[in-house]
Design an enzyme around this catalytic site. Sequence first.
Site, PDB file in Angstrom:
ATOM      1  N   GLU A   1       0.822  -1.204   0.000  1.00  0.00           N
ATOM      2  CA  GLU A   1       0.000   0.000   0.000  1.00  0.00           C
ATOM      3  C   GLU A   1       0.865   1.267   0.000  1.00  0.00           C
ATOM      4  O   GLU A   1       0.614   2.225   0.735  1.00  0.00           O
ATOM      5  CB  GLU A   1      -0.977  -0.001   1.177  1.00  0.00           C
ATOM      6  CG  GLU A   1      -1.982  -1.147   1.108  1.00  0.00           C
ATOM      7  CD  GLU A   1      -3.117  -1.030   2.119  1.00  0.00           C
ATOM      8  OE1 GLU A   1      -2.981  -0.240   3.079  1.00  0.00           O
ATOM      9  OE2 GLU A   1      -4.143  -1.732   1.942  1.00  0.00           O
TER      10      GLU A   1
ATOM     11  N   GLU B   1      -5.262  -9.180  -0.142  1.00  0.00           N
ATOM     12  CA  GLU B   1      -5.851  -9.071   1.197  1.00  0.00           C
ATOM     13  C   GLU B   1      -7.355  -8.962   1.066  1.00  0.00           C
ATOM     14  O   GLU B   1      -7.865  -8.186   0.261  1.00  0.00           O
ATOM     15  CB  GLU B   1      -5.360  -7.826   1.956  1.00  0.00           C
ATOM     16  CG  GLU B   1      -4.128  -7.978   2.778  1.00  0.00           C
ATOM     17  CD  GLU B   1      -3.902  -6.764   3.687  1.00  0.00           C
ATOM     18  OE1 GLU B   1      -4.887  -6.108   4.097  1.00  0.00           O
ATOM     19  OE2 GLU B   1      -2.740  -6.471   3.968  1.00  0.00           O
TER      20      GLU B   1
END
Length: 311
Positions: free
Chosen positions: A124, A262
């Site tokens: 991220e 995820e």
Amino acid sequence: MGSRQGNKDCYALALLIVVSFYIVHANGEKIGVRYGMLSDSLPYHNEEVNLMQSNNIGKVRLYFASQDALQALKNSGIEVIVGVRNAELQTIADDQDVANIWVNDNIKQFYPSVNIKYIAVGNEVFLNRTLILYLLPAMENIQRALRKADLQNNIKVSTPYPTSVLNNSFPPSEGTFGEDMSAILNFLSDNGSTFMAHVYPYFSYKNSAGSISADYSLFRSTSTVVTDGNLMYNNLFDVFVDAFISAMEKLGHSNIPIVITESGWPTAGNAVATVDNARTYNNNLIKHVLSNAGTPKRPGTTIETYFYTVQ
């Protein structure tokens, strides 16, 4: 009860929340979990690998290159994503020799006895405006290091993105990126890699003030909830996945595969974060993945998915 046995039971419970019933009766090669390494409440590495194998989990994501975890995964047959820490990006981006050493120490010495499938460069990174400058150069240096080790055809390089990288996600056909992703997508396309995404319907449901239903978020809807042109959606997960695909298409990349690195549902911290909801979401997502239904934009395809279990 000894502390190690207690820790093992805690981790087993976390896995069981993910897998509950379905995964032990299905092809676990399509389902992955994160390998928690930052908590004291974990079993020894070989015990953790045994837990994954006994629950028929065929994929695992390491958020950093733990030598002990990689050693435990040798000859397990489990497919592995190995992560490059965000803190390592600048040095790897600035120095090809550093990238070569990283690949030699963490990939080449373990492959193929460890079934490494991807290297996830950073995590991220979009959320860190300083580090994002180093992301693509670090990916390129890791790719060069793989070529030097003659592993570029076996192991692919990518980086995981949160849904917040999308400027628009609804309707999914109007999905767009809020940042210029052309260079990253060109890299993925040129090297035959995948787009890595984190997808959490939980957050949209939690913050919707009742405008999004639990059934739609938890895969319980049996009829169409959203119609987008000729595409019909009965779950929020598919909306996010197809929004990513639409955003890639708008930049000229319609064929890059997508991997969900995820997903999951928390069990504490909010009124809707319950064990029952987590079990429902995870099991229904597992059924969805194993059904090979794909998404409305890419029907009949497997959605490679990794569940977030414990830190």
